[in-house]
Scaffold this motif. Structure first.
Motif, PDB file in Angstrom:
ATOM      1  N   ASP A  64      33.303  18.878 123.176  1.00  0.00           N
ATOM      2  CA  ASP A  64      34.264  17.992 122.505  1.00  0.00           C
ATOM      3  C   ASP A  64      35.457  18.849 122.077  1.00  0.00           C
ATOM      4  O   ASP A  64      35.310  19.727 121.231  1.00  0.00           O
ATOM      5  CB  ASP A  64      33.627  17.338 121.285  1.00  0.00           C
ATOM      6  CG  ASP A  64      34.543  16.297 120.641  1.00  0.00           C
ATOM      7  OD1 ASP A  64      35.782  16.454 120.706  1.00  0.00           O
ATOM      8  OD2 ASP A  64      34.019  15.325 120.060  1.00  0.00           O
ATOM      9  N   PRO A  65      36.642  18.620 122.648  1.00  0.00           N
ATOM     10  CA  PRO A  65      37.786  19.486 122.325  1.00  0.00           C
ATOM     11  C   PRO A  65      38.154  19.491 120.849  1.00  0.00           C
ATOM     12  O   PRO A  65      38.672  20.483 120.340  1.00  0.00           O
ATOM     13  CB  PRO A  65      38.923  18.926 123.188  1.00  0.00           C
ATOM     14  CG  PRO A  65      38.490  17.537 123.547  1.00  0.00           C
ATOM     15  CD  PRO A  65      37.000  17.579 123.624  1.00  0.00           C
ATOM     16  N   ARG A  66      37.880  18.395 120.129  1.00  0.00           N
ATOM     17  CA  ARG A  66      38.176  18.369 118.692  1.00  0.00           C
ATOM     18  C   ARG A  66      37.348  19.399 117.942  1.00  0.00           C
ATOM     19  O   ARG A  66      37.817  20.019 116.988  1.00  0.00           O
ATOM     20  CB  ARG A  66      37.909  16.977 118.122  1.00  0.00           C
ATOM     21  CG  ARG A  66      38.768  15.866 118.681  1.00  0.00           C
ATOM     22  CD  ARG A  66      38.278  14.538 118.161  1.00  0.00           C
ATOM     23  NE  ARG A  66      36.870  14.327 118.507  1.00  0.00           N
ATOM     24  CZ  ARG A  66      36.102  13.375 117.982  1.00  0.00           C
ATOM     25  NH1 ARG A  66      36.618  12.547 117.078  1.00  0.00           N
ATOM     26  NH2 ARG A  66      34.846  13.242 118.357  1.00  0.00           N
ATOM     27  N   VAL A  67      36.109  19.580 118.393  1.00  0.00           N
ATOM     28  CA  VAL A  67      35.227  20.545 117.739  1.00  0.00           C
ATOM     29  C   VAL A  67      35.451  21.941 118.310  1.00  0.00           C
ATOM     30  O   VAL A  67      35.473  22.929 117.567  1.00  0.00           O
ATOM     31  CB  VAL A  67      33.747  20.132 117.911  1.00  0.00           C
ATOM     32  CG1 VAL A  67      32.848  21.074 117.111  1.00  0.00           C
ATOM     33  CG2 VAL A  67      33.539  18.710 117.463  1.00  0.00           C
ATOM     34  N   THR A 105      38.073  23.238 119.283  1.00  0.00           N
ATOM     35  CA  THR A 105      39.279  23.816 118.676  1.00  0.00           C
ATOM     36  C   THR A 105      38.960  24.587 117.402  1.00  0.00           C
ATOM     37  O   THR A 105      39.663  25.536 117.045  1.00  0.00           O
ATOM     38  CB  THR A 105      40.295  22.690 118.360  1.00  0.00           C
ATOM     39  OG1 THR A 105      40.691  22.076 119.592  1.00  0.00           O
ATOM     40  CG2 THR A 105      41.518  23.228 117.663  1.00  0.00           C
ATOM     41  N   ARG A 119      45.989  24.582 121.910  1.00  0.00           N
ATOM     42  CA  ARG A 119      45.557  23.426 122.683  1.00  0.00           C
ATOM     43  C   ARG A 119      44.227  23.735 123.342  1.00  0.00           C
ATOM     44  O   ARG A 119      43.993  24.848 123.823  1.00  0.00           O
ATOM     45  CB  ARG A 119      46.594  23.059 123.753  1.00  0.00           C
ATOM     46  CG  ARG A 119      46.251  21.775 124.525  1.00  0.00           C
ATOM     47  CD  ARG A 119      47.338  21.349 125.503  1.00  0.00           C
ATOM     48  NE  ARG A 119      47.485  22.271 126.629  1.00  0.00           N
ATOM     49  CZ  ARG A 119      48.490  23.129 126.757  1.00  0.00           C
ATOM     50  NH1 ARG A 119      49.420  23.198 125.829  1.00  0.00           N
ATOM     51  NH2 ARG A 119      48.558  23.925 127.800  1.00  0.00           N
ATOM     52  N   CYS A 120      43.335  22.739 123.353  1.00  0.00           N
ATOM     53  CA  CYS A 120      42.037  22.900 123.996  1.00  0.00           C
ATOM     54  C   CYS A 120      41.702  21.615 124.739  1.00  0.00           C
ATOM     55  O   CYS A 120      41.818  20.517 124.174  1.00  0.00           O
ATOM     56  CB  CYS A 120      40.951  23.215 122.962  1.00  0.00           C
ATOM     57  SG  CYS A 120      39.292  23.369 123.671  1.00  0.00           S
ATOM     58  N   GLU A 121      41.323  21.754 125.989  1.00  0.00           N
ATOM     59  CA  GLU A 121      40.933  20.594 126.799  1.00  0.00           C
ATOM     60  C   GLU A 121      39.626  20.922 127.508  1.00  0.00           C
ATOM     61  O   GLU A 121      39.524  21.917 128.226  1.00  0.00           O
ATOM     62  CB  GLU A 121      42.025  20.275 127.825  1.00  0.00           C
ATOM     63  CG  GLU A 121      41.726  19.052 128.679  1.00  0.00           C
ATOM     64  CD  GLU A 121      42.837  18.768 129.692  1.00  0.00           C
ATOM     65  OE1 GLU A 121      42.807  17.681 130.295  1.00  0.00           O
ATOM     66  OE2 GLU A 121      43.716  19.643 129.870  1.00  0.00           O
ATOM     67  N   SER A 123      35.801  18.737 128.976  1.00  0.00           N
ATOM     68  CA  SER A 123      35.031  17.500 129.063  1.00  0.00           C
ATOM     69  C   SER A 123      33.812  17.769 129.938  1.00  0.00           C
ATOM     70  O   SER A 123      33.920  18.438 130.977  1.00  0.00           O
ATOM     71  CB  SER A 123      35.880  16.370 129.672  1.00  0.00           C
ATOM     72  OG  SER A 123      35.088  15.232 129.925  1.00  0.00           O
ATOM     73  N   GLY A 162      33.476  17.619 114.191  1.00  0.00           N
ATOM     74  CA  GLY A 162      34.719  16.979 114.542  1.00  0.00           C
ATOM     75  C   GLY A 162      35.583  16.713 113.328  1.00  0.00           C
ATOM     76  O   GLY A 162      36.681  16.194 113.433  1.00  0.00           O
ATOM     77  N   TRP A 163      35.067  17.115 112.103  1.00  0.00           N
ATOM     78  CA  TRP A 163      35.893  16.925 110.915  1.00  0.00           C
ATOM     79  C   TRP A 163      37.106  17.858 110.952  1.00  0.00           C
ATOM     80  O   TRP A 163      37.108  18.845 111.682  1.00  0.00           O
ATOM     81  CB  TRP A 163      35.076  17.187 109.650  1.00  0.00           C
ATOM     82  CG  TRP A 163      34.643  18.616 109.491  1.00  0.00           C
ATOM     83  CD1 TRP A 163      35.360  19.635 108.930  1.00  0.00           C
ATOM     84  CD2 TRP A 163      33.420  19.206 109.903  1.00  0.00           C
ATOM     85  NE1 TRP A 163      34.642  20.811 108.968  1.00  0.00           N
ATOM     86  CE2 TRP A 163      33.451  20.574 109.567  1.00  0.00           C
ATOM     87  CE3 TRP A 163      32.273  18.707 110.538  1.00  0.00           C
ATOM     88  CZ2 TRP A 163      32.409  21.440 109.831  1.00  0.00           C
ATOM     89  CZ3 TRP A 163      31.240  19.583 110.788  1.00  0.00           C
ATOM     90  CH2 TRP A 163      31.308  20.922 110.436  1.00  0.00           C
ATOM     91  N   GLU A 164      38.074  17.539 110.144  1.00  0.00           N
ATOM     92  CA  GLU A 164      39.264  18.389 110.071  1.00  0.00           C
ATOM     93  C   GLU A 164      38.897  19.734 109.508  1.00  0.00           C
ATOM     94  O   GLU A 164      38.121  19.829 108.564  1.00  0.00           O
ATOM     95  CB  GLU A 164      40.326  17.739 109.189  1.00  0.00           C
ATOM     96  CG  GLU A 164      40.911  16.469 109.789  1.00  0.00           C
ATOM     97  CD  GLU A 164      41.669  16.725 111.065  1.00  0.00           C
ATOM     98  OE1 GLU A 164      42.260  17.809 111.196  1.00  0.00           O
ATOM     99  OE2 GLU A 164      41.664  15.852 111.946  1.00  0.00           O
TER     100      GLU A 164
END
Length: 274
Positions: free
Chosen positions: A138-141, A143, A155-157, A159, A271-273
């Protein structure tokens, strides 16, 4: 006493000699002048500067003036320098990195150009397999942990889908950015992820191809992570990047373990901020 002011006073050669003299015993102003081979007025000015900096004391005993070294002040200076001399983790990492670059360059000089290099890292992460998989895909995590110390993820991508693009842009403290790109090659949900993530130059050309093979082996509340890195097509100029793979990924795995540990303690979903 301010350490900066004290050091500025001590840096003057004559005052430095005075400190060495007073370290042996207290001395009158006249004795200091004789030991220096200087005139008394000049000596008095140096002593006054040292007193103002807080490193000596001048005792006015009737008509006599006796200078003594302020041992407490010198101890504070020594403690300040001792703090600077204390080993830091980054010192060791940089030393190992420098040695790694030299070793890679030596192997490149002795072997065929572009020879493949392998690196295998294993780590037990105190988290369930699905959580480790989620943090990696998960890119949100990702990162939150996918950067060595002193770098930020711009930036992180990523999947967990075969053929999906993978990209990462890191920024150093001076603003320099480093990009890597690739694609996912194999996926076994929550078990195995194989992807290419290769550093590219300013024109987007790959400097070396790096294949990442991530295998997760869950065991109750922990997960063993085995990461195999295969670098291909690297010349001697890629030595810094190749040498940085191991220390860099060691730091990344530390960050992953810490992130998941925080999630378990706080019971907050990944995935939290940050």
């Amino acid at each position: 006493m301010e350490v900066h002011a004290a050091l500025a006073a001590l840096a003057e050669p004559t005052r430095f000699r005075i400190i060495a003299l007073l370290a042996e015993r207290p001395m009158t102003v006249g004795e200091v002048a004789v030991a220096l081979g200087a005139l008394q007025p000049q000596t008095s000015k140096h002593l006054q500067a040292l007193e103002a900096a807080g490193v000596i004391r001048i005792h006015r005993l009737g008509r006599r003036r006796v200078a003594t070294l302020d041992r407490d002040a010198m101890g504070a200076i020594a403690e300040w320098f001792s703090g600077l001399a204390a080993p830091q983790a980054d010192d060791t990492v940089l030393a190992e990195y420098a040695a790694g670059i030299a070793a890679v360059q030596e192997r490149a000089a002795d072997g065929p150009r572009g020879a493949a290099q392998h690196l295998v890292l294993e780590r037990v992460i105190p988290a369930a397999g699905p959580d480790v998989w989620h943090a990696w895909t998960d890119p949100r995590v990702a990162t939150l942990w996918w950067a060595p110390r002193h770098f930020d993820v711009v930036r992180c991508e990523v999947s967990p889908t075969p053929g999906a693009p993978v990209s990462l842009v890191l920024r150093e403290g001076d603003g320099a950015e480093y990009s890597s790109v690739g694609r996912v090659q194999e996926v076994e949900p929550e078990r195995r992820l194989v992807y290419e993530l290769s550093p590219v130059d300013a024109e987007g050309r790959p400097q070396v191809r790096v294949l990442h093979d991530v295998v997760l082996e869950p065991d109750e509340a922990a997960t063993r992570v085995r990461l195999t890195l295969r670098a291909e097509g690297a010349g001697p100029e890629a030595a810094p990047m190749l040498a940085g793979l191991q220390p860099g990924w060691e730091q990344l795995l530390d960050g992953l373990a810490e992130l998941l540990a925080v999630g378990r303690r706080t019971r907050r979903p990944l995935g939290w901020e940050a």
